[in-house]
Enzyme design. Structure first.
Site, PDB file in Angstrom:
ATOM      1  N   GLY A  23       3.837   4.575   3.916  1.00 21.07           N
ATOM      2  CA  GLY A  23       2.798   3.549   3.845  1.00 21.07           C
ATOM      3  C   GLY A  23       1.664   3.962   2.915  1.00 21.07           C
ATOM      4  NE  ARG A  27       1.981  11.647   4.706  1.00 20.53           N
ATOM      5  CZ  ARG A  27       1.443  12.664   5.381  1.00 20.53           C
ATOM      6  NH1 ARG A  27       1.566  13.890   4.918  1.00 20.53           N
ATOM      7  NH2 ARG A  27       0.789  12.464   6.488  1.00 20.53           N
ATOM      8  NE  ARG A  46      -3.183  -5.954  -6.206  1.00 21.14           N
ATOM      9  CZ  ARG A  46      -3.934  -6.798  -5.498  1.00 21.14           C
ATOM     10  NH1 ARG A  46      -4.381  -6.472  -4.323  1.00 21.14           N
ATOM     11  NH2 ARG A  46      -4.217  -7.986  -5.969  1.00 21.14           N
ATOM     12  NE  ARG A  90       7.475   1.866   8.043  1.00 19.42           N
ATOM     13  CZ  ARG A  90       6.334   2.561   7.972  1.00 19.42           C
ATOM     14  NH1 ARG A  90       5.978   3.169   6.849  1.00 19.42           N
ATOM     15  NH2 ARG A  90       5.554   2.680   9.033  1.00 19.42           N
ATOM     16  CB  SER A  93       3.034   7.717  11.601  1.00 16.84           C
ATOM     17  OG  SER A  93       2.140   6.709  11.212  1.00 16.84           O
ATOM     18  CG  ASP A 207      -0.304   6.545  17.800  1.00 20.92           C
ATOM     19  OD1 ASP A 207      -0.085   6.578  16.578  1.00 20.92           O
ATOM     20  OD2 ASP A 207      -0.135   5.532  18.488  1.00 20.92           O
ATOM     21  NE  ARG A 220      -1.979  11.521  12.427  1.00 18.56           N
ATOM     22  CZ  ARG A 220      -3.096  10.846  12.339  1.00 18.56           C
ATOM     23  NH1 ARG A 220      -3.365  10.135  11.283  1.00 18.56           N
ATOM     24  NH2 ARG A 220      -3.963  10.874  13.303  1.00 18.56           N
TER      25      ARG A 220
HETATM   26  N1  HPA Z   1       0.520   0.968  16.219  1.00 21.21           N
HETATM   27  C1  HPA Z   1       1.038   0.443  15.111  1.00 21.21           C
HETATM   28  N2  HPA Z   1       1.485   1.178  14.115  1.00 21.21           N
HETATM   29  C2  HPA Z   1       1.415   2.504  14.243  1.00 21.21           C
HETATM   30  C3  HPA Z   1       0.893   3.109  15.360  1.00 21.21           C
HETATM   31  C4  HPA Z   1       0.428   2.297  16.399  1.00 21.21           C
HETATM   32  O1  HPA Z   1      -0.043   2.781  17.424  1.00 21.21           O
HETATM   33  N3  HPA Z   1       0.946   4.449  15.185  1.00 21.21           N
HETATM   34  C5  HPA Z   1       1.501   4.647  13.979  1.00 21.21           C
HETATM   35  N4  HPA Z   1       1.788   3.472  13.401  1.00 21.21           N
END
Ligand code: HPA
Length: 237
Positions: A23, A27, A46, A90, A93, A207, A220
């Site tokens: 994303g 990165r 961009r 892709r 996280s 998370d 991370r």
């Molecule tokens: N929500 C949505 N997308 C995410 C999250 C989350 O908690 N953590 C990493 N990507």
């Protein structure tokens, strides 16, 4: 030379396949700088940085997608339809939704459920189920087996909403066995499916939605290493 699109201008630099799609464009830069050799930047429009380089002698590209289905899907669409890319992976996280998922675990989306209206454009007489490419998924599974890395393979939620006003929404998806939440894969899978291309989404749990665990940004980076070392040999094979 392929003409530039409104969002990708390679200026003659080749785009290889597969394209790895984190994303965060920084990165993408980190991956290019730390894992690839003979790197050339193919996009800066961009600041959505894209690079082509080599991993173990094979050309691979890596490009940021931005956050959310609209952003990720438009880059996937242009890569596929304008630049002829047929394989997209892709790497991202996700937030864990199941109690047995821990921080840093690896999730692979065999399917990607969504609360997005993105699929409406296809005007199907039912509900489309965005799914992973079997060849990419099985290659990652084999590599994980070889490395002794445990994979959590299943359905994820690709959500349009990060801060959900509906406080029970995540629990209801979890009750359907959905492993984790992220925000891009359903759009990438559908875009690839419509074009006959292959896509896979691999995530590191950053998370946990219900127990509140979260990683520090430094953690991370390390966690990310496992995912990269899993995906890069597949990308370069
Ligand atoms: N929500 C949505 N997308 C995410 C999250 C989350 O908690 N953590 C990493 N990507």
């Amino acid at each position: 030379m392929t003409s530039p699109t409104p969002h990708i201008n390679p200026n003659g630099v080749p785009i290889a396949e597969p394209v790895l799609l984190p994303g965060d464009p920084l990165r993408a830069q980190f991956i290019a700088e730390n894992y690839l050799t003979n790197v050339q930047q193919f996009n800066g429009v961009r600041n959505m940085l894209g690079f082509t380089g080599e991993f173990k002698g094979q050309q691979v590209s890596v490009m940021g997608t931005g956050m959310g289905i609209p952003s990720a899907s438009l880059y996937a669409w242009e890569l596929i339809h304008v630049f002829g890319v047929k394989r997209l992976i892709r790497i991202g996280s996700c937030g864990g939704l199941q109690p047995d998922l821990n921080l840093f675990d690896i999730v692979v989306a065999s399917a990607s459920s969504t609360d997005s209206n993105f699929m409406n454009q296809y005007n199907l007489p039912g509900t489309f189920a965005p799914t992973a490419s079997w060849s990419l998924l099985s290659a990652v599974a084999q590599e994980a087996n070889r490395q002794g890395v445990k994979l959590n393979v299943g359905n994820v939620l690709s959500s349009d909403v990060f801060y959900n006003f509906d406080s029970t929404a995540h629990q209801r998806w979890a009750d359907m066995g959905v492993l984790a939440v992220e925000m891009e894969s359903a759009g990438i899978y559908a875009t690839a499916a419509q074009a006959g291309a292959e896509a896979l989404a691999v995530f590191t749990v950053s998370d946990h939605i219900f127990n509140g665990q979260e990683t520090t940004s430094q953690q991370r980076e390390t966690a990310f290493t496992t995912m990269m070392e899993l995906v890069l040999p597949v990308a370069a094979s």
